[in-house]
Design a protein around this motif. Sequence first.
Motif, short mmCIF file in Angstrom:
data_model
loop_
_atom_site.label_atom_id
_atom_site.label_comp_id
_atom_site.label_asym_id
_atom_site.label_seq_id
_atom_site.Cartn_x
_atom_site.Cartn_y
_atom_site.Cartn_z
N ALA A 173 76.81 65.46 41.26
CA ALA A 173 77.65 64.43 41.88
C ALA A 173 77.77 64.72 43.38
O ALA A 173 77.67 63.81 44.21
N ARG A 174 77.97 66.00 43.69
CA ARG A 174 78.11 66.35 45.11
C ARG A 174 76.80 66.07 45.86
O ARG A 174 76.81 65.52 46.95
N ALA A 175 75.68 66.48 45.21
CA ALA A 175 74.39 66.26 45.86
C ALA A 175 74.15 64.77 46.09
O ALA A 175 73.70 64.35 47.17
N ASN A 176 74.52 63.96 45.05
CA ASN A 176 74.37 62.51 45.18
C ASN A 176 75.23 61.97 46.30
O ASN A 176 74.79 61.14 47.10
N ARG A 177 76.49 62.45 46.31
CA ARG A 177 77.43 61.99 47.33
C ARG A 177 76.89 62.31 48.72
O ARG A 177 76.86 61.44 49.60
N ILE A 178 76.44 63.55 48.87
CA ILE A 178 75.89 63.96 50.17
C ILE A 178 74.66 63.13 50.50
O ILE A 178 74.49 62.64 51.61
N GLY A 179 73.82 62.93 49.45
CA GLY A 179 72.60 62.13 49.66
C GLY A 179 72.94 60.71 50.09
O GLY A 179 72.37 60.19 51.05
N SER A 180 73.94 60.11 49.37
CA SER A 180 74.27 58.71 49.71
C SER A 180 74.90 58.65 51.09
O SER A 180 74.64 57.72 51.86
N ASP A 181 75.73 59.67 51.41
CA ASP A 181 76.33 59.71 52.75
C ASP A 181 75.23 59.79 53.81
O ASP A 181 75.28 59.10 54.83
N LEU A 182 74.26 60.64 53.53
CA LEU A 182 73.16 60.79 54.50
C LEU A 182 72.38 59.49 54.62
O LEU A 182 72.01 59.07 55.72
N ASP A 183 72.16 58.84 53.45
CA ASP A 183 71.44 57.57 53.46
C ASP A 183 72.18 56.55 54.32
O ASP A 183 71.59 55.85 55.14
N ARG A 184 73.53 56.51 54.07
CA ARG A 184 74.32 55.55 54.82
C ARG A 184 74.27 55.86 56.31
O ARG A 184 74.14 54.96 57.14
N ALA A 185 74.36 57.15 56.61
CA ALA A 185 74.31 57.55 58.02
C ALA A 185 72.99 57.13 58.65
O ALA A 185 72.95 56.59 59.77
N SER A 186 71.90 57.34 57.90
CA SER A 186 70.60 56.99 58.48
C SER A 186 70.46 55.47 58.60
O SER A 186 69.89 54.96 59.57
N ALA A 187 71.06 54.74 57.61
CA ALA A 187 71.02 53.27 57.68
C ALA A 187 71.79 52.79 58.91
O ALA A 187 71.32 51.92 59.66
N LEU A 188 72.98 53.43 59.13
CA LEU A 188 73.78 53.05 60.29
C LEU A 188 73.05 53.37 61.58
O LEU A 188 73.07 52.59 62.54
N THR A 189 72.38 54.51 61.60
CA THR A 189 71.62 54.90 62.78
C THR A 189 70.53 53.87 63.05
O THR A 189 70.31 53.44 64.20
N LEU A 196 85.26 67.54 44.50
CA LEU A 196 84.08 67.42 45.36
C LEU A 196 84.01 68.63 46.29
O LEU A 196 82.96 69.18 46.54
N VAL A 197 85.18 69.00 46.81
CA VAL A 197 85.25 70.23 47.61
C VAL A 197 85.83 71.31 46.71
O VAL A 197 86.97 71.20 46.28
N PRO A 198 85.00 72.31 46.33
CA PRO A 198 85.43 73.25 45.30
C PRO A 198 86.53 74.19 45.77
O PRO A 198 86.59 74.56 46.93
N GLY A 199 87.38 74.57 44.81
CA GLY A 199 88.38 75.59 45.06
C GLY A 199 87.74 76.96 44.90
O GLY A 199 86.53 77.08 44.77
#
Lengths: 193, 293
Positions: A72-88, B99-102
């Motif tokens: 989930a974290r990797a996806n979140r980071i990935g989607s955030d990065l995707d969004r950032a690159s889209a915005l760029t 999401l941010v681990p403890g």
Amino acid sequence: MMILRALLLASAASVCLSIDMAMAADAQKAGMPQFDLTRFPSQIFWLGVAFVVLYLIMSKVALPRIGAVLEARANRIGSDLDRASALTAEADQTRAAYEKTLGESRAKAQDVGRSTEAALAKESAERQAVLGNELAGRIRDAEARIAAAKSAAMANLAGVAADTASLAVERVAGVKVDPAEAADAARVALARA
Amino acid sequence: MRRARASRQSAGNGNTRTPADPSAGEEWDKHLAGLRRLAGADVKETTVASPLDQFTIKPIVPLSLGKLDISFTNSALMMGIAVALIAGVLVFSVRSRDLVPGRLQSVAELGYEFIAGMVRENVGDEGRKYFPFIFSVFSFVLMGNLLGMLPGAFTFTSHIAVTFAMALTIFVGITLIGLTRHGTHFFSLFFPHGAPIAAAPILIPIEVISYLSRPISLSVRLFANMTVGHIILKIFAGFVVTLGSVQFFILPGILPFGMLIGLTALEFFVAFLQAYIFTILSCIYLNDAIHLH
């Protein structure tokens, strides 16, 4: 480090031996409990139970859960990065459009300037030509007038010269000169001059 | 070495000194009894507890299966505590799925990624299936080693029965994986690729023996390291008492005490290192069975 451990073990073993020998009453207890075969079945049995329980908890509950959190974290980071690159990309696009518009405007401004300049130059040239023509006409008129005045003056000059000459001749020689002859002579003299 | 020998002599002096004067001997016994009470030893016994006592398996609930004695012992209790702790930390820590681990969740994630990376690097993508097993092995051995560092605790990984049962299970399992994957081609593992055929009569027996000795080396390495470490700790702790109890001369006890502190730190390192070695060797053996060198 391993050699040190081995030496320590050797000394430890000799100490154990001496202690064990001293413990004559506990002689039957001597020897490492690790090699007591009667204790093997219970250890192996409980190892099996504990390990199977651990494996089931790990494989069915704990690890999938941790894996899901990590994913989930990797996806979140990935989607955030995707969004950032889209915005760029969007920002880049906007900037490109802005620059394009700016360039077009600049070109248009230059065009307007150039055409205005040309129009003005053309107008001034036309005006200059009109003015030149007018001036040239005036000059021609003036010249014509001068020429007319000059020729009139020249025509009068011959008469004046003939009159003057005939008067001078009459005064000096007392001879009356024929005005026509005088006029001829004056014309000749003027023409010679 | 020199220090160890000197300490041994002092220890010997401390244990075997028998004063000639009977009244002095009485006083000495009283003195020793007081010390033993301080050290937690049984006052009624006149001998110092053996460094091997800590490995004794004590039944808590006697049980039997047919003729087999499967009593619930101190070893089984520590295994249960280890499993409960591992499961507790790993299941409880990620319950909130932050999401941010403890702190605890970081530990769980760190362990997960550590073993996942180890499996990925040593076995490859085919190893994904065996990740829960490898992770269980690592966490079980590590927790066993670390729990053993608690004073008075029992170290179940210091018993050859436990380490050999684990190593043998891993060995048999990996061999079966290799056989089902490659069939008879699996036996090419015993002949190094590219070696001359003439060398086969020498190489094949060597490779077979080295293959068969894997479970032995795997289990003996862990058992011996844990046993030796705990014996050394116990002996140095004994030195602290025996050297420190010499009348008018308490200072010598400080030297083994300092050593004991250093050794304790070393044993924590060894506890982690041996769990790591046990696991990574399992991964390497698994890789051999899957990829045949």
